[in-house]
Design a protein around this motif. Structure first.
Motif, PDB file in Angstrom:
ATOM      1  N   VAL A   1       0.828  -1.773   0.058  1.00 55.81           N
ATOM      2  CA  VAL A   1       0.045   0.091  -0.207  1.00 55.81           C
ATOM      3  C   VAL A   1       0.898   0.685   0.172  1.00 55.81           C
ATOM      4  O   VAL A   1       0.814   2.299  -0.743  1.00 55.81           O
ATOM      5  N   GLN A   2       1.958   1.041   0.933  1.00 54.05           N
ATOM      6  CA  GLN A   2       2.404   2.796   1.040  1.00 54.05           C
ATOM      7  C   GLN A   2       3.559   2.812  -0.565  1.00 54.05           C
ATOM      8  O   GLN A   2       3.613   3.694  -0.989  1.00 54.05           O
ATOM      9  N   ALA A   3       3.694   1.577  -1.292  1.00 54.92           N
ATOM     10  CA  ALA A   3       4.093   1.431  -1.927  1.00 54.92           C
ATOM     11  C   ALA A   3       4.014   2.697  -3.594  1.00 54.92           C
ATOM     12  O   ALA A   3       4.377   3.328  -4.357  1.00 54.92           O
ATOM     13  N   ASP A   4       1.891   3.214  -3.152  1.00 53.92           N
ATOM     14  CA  ASP A   4       1.476   2.631  -4.519  1.00 53.92           C
ATOM     15  C   ASP A   4       0.575   4.341  -3.727  1.00 53.92           C
ATOM     16  O   ASP A   4       0.698   5.110  -4.815  1.00 53.92           O
ATOM     17  N   LYS A   5       1.908   4.861  -3.400  1.00 48.21           N
ATOM     18  CA  LYS A   5       1.086   6.729  -2.743  1.00 48.21           C
ATOM     19  C   LYS A   5       2.556   7.153  -3.452  1.00 48.21           C
ATOM     20  O   LYS A   5       3.425   6.425  -3.852  1.00 48.21           O
ATOM     21  N   PRO A   6       1.995   8.396  -4.011  1.00 44.24           N
ATOM     22  CA  PRO A   6       2.992   9.231  -4.609  1.00 44.24           C
ATOM     23  C   PRO A   6       4.535   9.275  -3.620  1.00 44.24           C
ATOM     24  O   PRO A   6       4.110   9.491  -2.308  1.00 44.24           O
ATOM     25  N   ASP A   7       5.777   9.754  -4.610  1.00 44.86           N
ATOM     26  CA  ASP A   7       6.645   9.816  -4.193  1.00 44.86           C
ATOM     27  C   ASP A   7       6.576  11.274  -3.497  1.00 44.86           C
ATOM     28  O   ASP A   7       6.344  12.185  -4.225  1.00 44.86           O
ATOM     29  N   MET A   8       7.006  11.590  -2.312  1.00 50.65           N
ATOM     30  CA  MET A   8       6.358  13.232  -1.878  1.00 50.65           C
ATOM     31  C   MET A   8       7.451  14.151  -1.847  1.00 50.65           C
ATOM     32  O   MET A   8       7.872  15.301  -2.289  1.00 50.65           O
ATOM     33  N   GLY A   9       8.928  12.937  -2.779  1.00 54.64           N
ATOM     34  CA  GLY A   9       9.875  14.160  -3.682  1.00 54.64           C
ATOM     35  C   GLY A   9       9.598  14.397  -4.466  1.00 54.64           C
ATOM     36  O   GLY A   9       9.748  16.188  -5.297  1.00 54.64           O
ATOM     37  N   LYS A  10       8.715  13.863  -5.716  1.00 54.05           N
ATOM     38  CA  LYS A  10       8.012  14.507  -6.235  1.00 54.05           C
ATOM     39  C   LYS A  10       6.743  15.494  -6.210  1.00 54.05           C
ATOM     40  O   LYS A  10       6.491  16.157  -7.165  1.00 54.05           O
ATOM     41  N   LEU A  11       6.478  15.433  -5.355  1.00 59.72           N
ATOM     42  CA  LEU A  11       5.177  15.976  -4.985  1.00 59.72           C
ATOM     43  C   LEU A  11       5.237  17.523  -4.361  1.00 59.72           C
ATOM     44  O   LEU A  11       4.512  18.665  -4.515  1.00 59.72           O
ATOM     45  N   ILE A  12       6.338  17.125  -3.705  1.00 58.09           N
ATOM     46  CA  ILE A  12       7.421  18.443  -3.151  1.00 58.09           C
ATOM     47  C   ILE A  12       8.484  19.135  -3.346  1.00 58.09           C
ATOM     48  O   ILE A  12       9.330  18.957  -2.460  1.00 58.09           O
ATOM     49  N   PRO A  13       8.503  19.121  -5.061  1.00 61.25           N
ATOM     50  CA  PRO A  13      10.317  18.334  -5.382  1.00 61.25           C
ATOM     51  C   PRO A  13      11.072  19.534  -4.250  1.00 61.25           C
ATOM     52  O   PRO A  13      12.265  19.874  -4.222  1.00 61.25           O
ATOM     53  N   HIS A  14      10.617  21.141  -4.077  1.00 67.21           N
ATOM     54  CA  HIS A  14      11.392  22.212  -3.613  1.00 67.21           C
ATOM     55  C   HIS A  14      11.739  22.558  -2.311  1.00 67.21           C
ATOM     56  O   HIS A  14      12.102  23.317  -1.326  1.00 67.21           O
ATOM     57  N   GLY A  15      10.873  21.486  -1.715  1.00 69.28           N
ATOM     58  CA  GLY A  15      10.433  21.148  -0.746  1.00 69.28           C
ATOM     59  C   GLY A  15       9.515  22.840  -0.143  1.00 69.28           C
ATOM     60  O   GLY A  15       9.405  23.140  -0.800  1.00 69.28           O
ATOM     61  N   VAL A  16       8.460  22.829   1.167  1.00 64.86           N
ATOM     62  CA  VAL A  16       7.672  23.580   0.991  1.00 64.86           C
ATOM     63  C   VAL A  16       8.179  25.102   1.744  1.00 64.86           C
ATOM     64  O   VAL A  16       9.613  25.040   2.540  1.00 64.86           O
ATOM     65  N   GLN A  17       7.974  26.033   1.006  1.00 59.28           N
ATOM     66  CA  GLN A  17       8.290  27.386   1.346  1.00 59.28           C
ATOM     67  C   GLN A  17       7.877  28.219   2.634  1.00 59.28           C
ATOM     68  O   GLN A  17       6.447  28.138   2.040  1.00 59.28           O
ATOM     69  N   GLY A  18       8.749  28.662   3.681  1.00 60.84           N
ATOM     70  CA  GLY A  18       7.280  29.638   4.411  1.00 60.84           C
ATOM     71  C   GLY A  18       6.261  28.589   5.321  1.00 60.84           C
ATOM     72  O   GLY A  18       6.481  27.403   5.138  1.00 60.84           O
ATOM     73  N   ALA A  19       6.270  29.039   6.221  1.00 64.42           N
ATOM     74  CA  ALA A  19       5.166  28.384   7.486  1.00 64.42           C
ATOM     75  C   ALA A  19       3.920  28.185   6.653  1.00 64.42           C
ATOM     76  O   ALA A  19       3.247  28.528   5.597  1.00 64.42           O
ATOM     77  N   GLN A  20       3.298  26.557   7.098  1.00 64.22           N
ATOM     78  CA  GLN A  20       2.158  25.994   6.285  1.00 64.22           C
ATOM     79  C   GLN A  20       0.784  26.020   7.033  1.00 64.22           C
ATOM     80  O   GLN A  20       0.483  26.587   8.575  1.00 64.22           O
ATOM     81  N   SER A  21      -0.325  26.320   6.368  1.00 55.64           N
ATOM     82  CA  SER A  21      -1.289  26.240   7.128  1.00 55.64           C
ATOM     83  C   SER A  21      -2.088  24.837   6.542  1.00 55.64           C
ATOM     84  O   SER A  21      -1.953  24.219   5.705  1.00 55.64           O
ATOM     85  N   LYS A  22      -2.440  25.113   7.635  1.00 54.18           N
ATOM     86  CA  LYS A  22      -4.202  23.163   7.633  1.00 54.18           C
ATOM     87  C   LYS A  22      -5.440  23.729   7.811  1.00 54.18           C
ATOM     88  O   LYS A  22      -5.625  24.486   9.155  1.00 54.18           O
ATOM     89  N   ILE A  23      -6.547  23.086   7.149  1.00 54.70           N
ATOM     90  CA  ILE A  23      -7.896  22.771   7.380  1.00 54.70           C
ATOM     91  C   ILE A  23      -8.067  21.694   7.843  1.00 54.70           C
ATOM     92  O   ILE A  23      -7.965  20.720   6.989  1.00 54.70           O
ATOM     93  N   THR A  24      -9.182  21.565   8.371  1.00 60.17           N
ATOM     94  CA  THR A  24     -10.319  20.246   8.724  1.00 60.17           C
ATOM     95  C   THR A  24     -10.589  20.230   7.488  1.00 60.17           C
ATOM     96  O   THR A  24     -11.433  20.766   7.413  1.00 60.17           O
ATOM     97  N   LEU A  25     -10.800  19.204   6.911  1.00 61.88           N
ATOM     98  CA  LEU A  25     -11.820  19.381   6.005  1.00 61.88           C
ATOM     99  C   LEU A  25     -12.871  18.731   5.467  1.00 61.88           C
ATOM    100  O   LEU A  25     -12.845  17.394   6.483  1.00 61.88           O
ATOM    101  N   ASN A  26     -14.743  18.889   5.474  1.00 55.95           N
ATOM    102  CA  ASN A  26     -15.645  18.530   5.907  1.00 55.95           C
ATOM    103  C   ASN A  26     -15.809  17.148   4.098  1.00 55.95           C
ATOM    104  O   ASN A  26     -14.788  17.457   3.343  1.00 55.95           O
ATOM    105  N   ASP A  27     -16.161  16.823   4.173  1.00 51.26           N
ATOM    106  CA  ASP A  27     -16.805  15.947   2.970  1.00 51.26           C
ATOM    107  C   ASP A  27     -16.585  16.765   1.571  1.00 51.26           C
ATOM    108  O   ASP A  27     -16.349  15.862   0.936  1.00 51.26           O
ATOM    109  N   GLU A  28     -17.166  17.641   1.708  1.00 52.36           N
ATOM    110  CA  GLU A  28     -17.438  18.476   0.465  1.00 52.36           C
ATOM    111  C   GLU A  28     -16.466  18.767  -0.595  1.00 52.36           C
ATOM    112  O   GLU A  28     -15.846  18.641  -1.543  1.00 52.36           O
ATOM    113  N   GLN A  29     -15.318  19.116   0.716  1.00 49.25           N
ATOM    114  CA  GLN A  29     -14.265  20.270   0.804  1.00 49.25           C
ATOM    115  C   GLN A  29     -12.990  18.966  -0.302  1.00 49.25           C
ATOM    116  O   GLN A  29     -12.568  18.494  -0.716  1.00 49.25           O
ATOM    117  N   THR A  30     -13.089  17.408   0.542  1.00 47.09           N
ATOM    118  CA  THR A  30     -12.236  16.548  -0.167  1.00 47.09           C
ATOM    119  C   THR A  30     -13.004  15.738  -1.132  1.00 47.09           C
ATOM    120  O   THR A  30     -11.929  15.572  -1.893  1.00 47.09           O
TER     121      THR A  30
END
Length: 196
Positions: free
Chosen positions: A44-73
């Motif tokens: 299952v883990q091998a099926d997940k995309p590689d974080m290095g491809k998802l964030i090739p430059h690393g995140v920039q600055g402080a990160q925000s996060k919200i809890t998503l409801n069903d519609e947002q998901t």
């Protein structure tokens, strides 16, 4: 390990051993990888995309996060599905979701009356008066994503740009650096839902 679980594991192991003895050495070894403890989790883990491809430059600055409801998901999943339909890689989905998180918090917004920014609508706050499409089109998550990603594909080297620069080049926002804060949550959503 509690005694009930231990007995179940030992019972299954005993059946597997007995089955292997009676079926012969080839059959016993053929099932070994599939029944080995921990292997399904690794698969299952091998099926997940590689974080290095998802964030090739690393995140920039402080990160925000919200809890998503069903519609947002569901909207995040719709962006991923449209990205796949467009034949674009996971990174395009990360940029698209981060853009939508900034523009609408992944909510497919209609006209907000006095709170509306001109005639901005939908997940990406695209404007019919700027040529993004009709109100019906840009409030359709698939259409809106494909329109955003069409703009993304027109940028030379978008794959190698920091997320906020790629998003800003398409969106032309009054807050050009605001997209960066959503990169980690967008990457996490793509990692979670790309293969689901």
């Amino acid at each position: 390990m509690n005694s009930m679980l231990r007995k179940s594991v030992l019972g299954v192991a005993g059946l597997a051993f007995t089955g292997g003895v009676f079926a012969g050495p080839i059959a016993a070894h053929a099932d070994a990888p599939a029944t080995a403890v921990g292997k399904p989790v690794a698969a299952v883990q091998a099926d997940k995309p590689d974080m290095g491809k998802l964030i090739p430059h690393g995140v920039q600055g402080a990160q925000s996060k919200i809890t998503l409801n069903d519609e947002q998901t569901a909207n995040a999943k719709a962006i991923i599905a449209a990205t796949k339909k467009a034949g674009l890689p996971e990174r395009a989905a990360v940029i698209s979701i981060a853009t939508s998180l900034q523009e609408s918090k992944l909510e497919n917004l209609g006209h907000l009356g006095d709170a509306n920014d001109h005639d901005s609508l939908g997940l990406f706050q695209q404007r019919p008066s700027s040529g993004w499409g009709t109100p019906e089109q840009i409030t359709n998550p698939e259409y809106a994503t494909l329109a955003f990603e069409k703009g993304l594909k027109q940028i030379d080297g978008w794959q190698d740009m920091p997320l906020t620069k790629a998003a800003q080049t398409v969106q032309v926002s009054a807050y050009p650096d605001a997209y960066a804060q959503w990169e980690q949550q967008a990457a996490d959503l793509v990692a979670q839902h790309w293969n689901s």
